[in-house]
Design a protein around this motif. Structure first.
Motif, PDB file in Angstrom:
ATOM      1  N   ALA A   1      22.922 -23.886  20.405  1.00 18.42           N
ATOM      2  CA  ALA A   1      22.437 -22.582  20.864  1.00 18.42           C
ATOM      3  C   ALA A   1      21.432 -22.744  22.008  1.00 18.42           C
ATOM      4  O   ALA A   1      21.442 -21.965  22.967  1.00 18.42           O
ATOM      5  N   LEU A   2      20.573 -23.765  21.912  1.00 21.22           N
ATOM      6  CA  LEU A   2      19.593 -24.007  22.981  1.00 21.22           C
ATOM      7  C   LEU A   2      20.316 -24.403  24.272  1.00 21.22           C
ATOM      8  O   LEU A   2      19.975 -23.908  25.354  1.00 21.22           O
ATOM      9  N   LEU A   3      21.324 -25.266  24.168  1.00 18.37           N
ATOM     10  CA  LEU A   3      22.086 -25.664  25.352  1.00 18.37           C
ATOM     11  C   LEU A   3      22.838 -24.487  25.958  1.00 18.37           C
ATOM     12  O   LEU A   3      22.905 -24.352  27.180  1.00 18.37           O
TER      13      LEU A   3
ATOM     14  N   ALA B   1      15.772 -27.201  30.861  1.00 18.01           N
ATOM     15  CA  ALA B   1      15.558 -28.643  30.963  1.00 18.01           C
ATOM     16  C   ALA B   1      16.606 -29.394  30.135  1.00 18.01           C
ATOM     17  O   ALA B   1      17.143 -30.423  30.579  1.00 18.01           O
ATOM     18  N   ALA B   2      16.930 -28.888  28.954  1.00 19.31           N
ATOM     19  CA  ALA B   2      17.957 -29.522  28.115  1.00 19.31           C
ATOM     20  C   ALA B   2      19.318 -29.447  28.792  1.00 19.31           C
ATOM     21  O   ALA B   2      20.092 -30.412  28.773  1.00 19.31           O
TER      22      ALA B   2
ATOM     23  N   ALA C   1      22.318 -23.043  29.649  1.00 17.67           N
ATOM     24  CA  ALA C   1      23.408 -22.852  30.610  1.00 17.67           C
ATOM     25  C   ALA C   1      23.363 -21.448  31.204  1.00 17.67           C
ATOM     26  O   ALA C   1      23.541 -21.264  32.412  1.00 17.67           O
ATOM     27  N   GLU C   2      23.102 -20.448  30.358  1.00 21.16           N
ATOM     28  CA  GLU C   2      22.990 -19.066  30.847  1.00 21.16           C
ATOM     29  C   GLU C   2      21.836 -18.921  31.835  1.00 21.16           C
ATOM     30  O   GLU C   2      21.993 -18.351  32.913  1.00 21.16           O
ATOM     31  N   ARG C   3      20.669 -19.403  31.441  1.00 20.68           N
ATOM     32  CA  ARG C   3      19.479 -19.284  32.294  1.00 20.68           C
ATOM     33  C   ARG C   3      19.637 -20.106  33.570  1.00 20.68           C
ATOM     34  O   ARG C   3      19.217 -19.683  34.643  1.00 20.68           O
TER      35      ARG C   3
ATOM     36  N   ALA D   1      13.050 -39.066  35.039  1.00 23.56           N
ATOM     37  CA  ALA D   1      11.916 -38.166  34.782  1.00 23.56           C
ATOM     38  C   ALA D   1      12.015 -37.593  33.374  1.00 23.56           C
ATOM     39  O   ALA D   1      13.112 -37.316  32.883  1.00 23.56           O
ATOM     40  N   PRO D   2      10.876 -37.391  32.710  1.00 22.66           N
ATOM     41  CA  PRO D   2      10.919 -36.769  31.380  1.00 22.66           C
ATOM     42  C   PRO D   2      11.313 -35.293  31.492  1.00 22.66           C
ATOM     43  O   PRO D   2      11.134 -34.670  32.538  1.00 22.66           O
ATOM     44  N   SER D   3      11.840 -34.751  30.419  1.00 22.36           N
ATOM     45  CA  SER D   3      12.230 -33.335  30.413  1.00 22.36           C
ATOM     46  C   SER D   3      11.049 -32.434  30.742  1.00 22.36           C
ATOM     47  O   SER D   3      11.203 -31.373  31.342  1.00 22.36           O
ATOM     48  N   ARG D   4       9.870 -32.863  30.363  1.00 29.87           N
ATOM     49  CA  ARG D   4       8.655 -32.102  30.652  1.00 29.87           C
ATOM     50  C   ARG D   4       8.489 -31.853  32.165  1.00 29.87           C
ATOM     51  O   ARG D   4       7.974 -30.845  32.583  1.00 29.87           O
TER      52      ARG D   4
END
Length: 177
Positions: A69-71, A147-148, A75-77, A115-118
């Motif tokens: 769901a997060l992915l 980021a994910a 993708a939408e954003r 690079a880190p996701s942060r």
């Protein structure tokens, strides 16, 4: 002579209409006839959030768990906010750079893969280089989702076709990619 006077008066007329500079205003503790409750200071509209709202800041500090769901949300954003400049695959070849705006870096560069996701969350929050801040447009949780999704794009672009199962490989070949 009358024409000259009329012309001068017409030129001075706009300067005489400076009502914007002398509008009545009320201090927050003064009464006001403008609102039904008689107060000049009004509560902010429902749903208004302060930029430094603790709940928003907490959501920005804590990365949510990686889920399908997060992915999907990422993708939408990403499609809404990032694709115009970064392109569908994150290669930096979106529509905006094709029209003369500076080209953003590809997410597939070694520097951004390492690079880190942060880093991506921070860039969305504060901007970087020619990219301005999206903190007023993208919710903190959605920044983590983007980021994910960027990570998923990075992985997908470097995955060999041999790692795909037969059905996925067939669909890839049919799409011409």
């Amino acid at each position: 002579m009358k024409r000259a006077i009329l012309l001068v008066l017409l030129c001075l007329l706009p300067a005489a209409c400076n009502d914007m500079g002398r509008q009545p205003r009320s201090d927050s503790d003064e009464p006001s006839k403008l609102f039904a409750d008689g107060k000049a200071l009004q509560a902010p509209p429902e749903g208004t959030l302060a930029r430094d709202d603790p709940a928003r800041m907490a959501a920005l500090q804590n990365r949510p768990p990686l889920t399908p769901a997060l992915l999907q949300r990422g993708a939408e954003r990403y499609a809404i906010y990032c694709t115009p400049c970064h392109g569908l695959t994150g290669d930096g070849h979106g529509r905006i750079p094709s029209r003369g705006f500076p080209q953003p870096p590809s997410f597939h560069e070694a520097r951004l893969k390492a690079a880190p996701s942060r880093h991506f969350v921070d860039v969305i929050t504060a901007g970087y280089g020619a990219m301005y801040s999206y903190s007023d447009r993208i919710e903190p949780r959605d920044r983590w989702a983007i980021a994910a999704y960027i990570r998923a794009l990075q992985i997908s672009q470097s995955m060999p076709a041999s790692a795909l199962d037969e059905d996925e490989r067939r669909r890839l070949e049919e799409s011409g990619s």
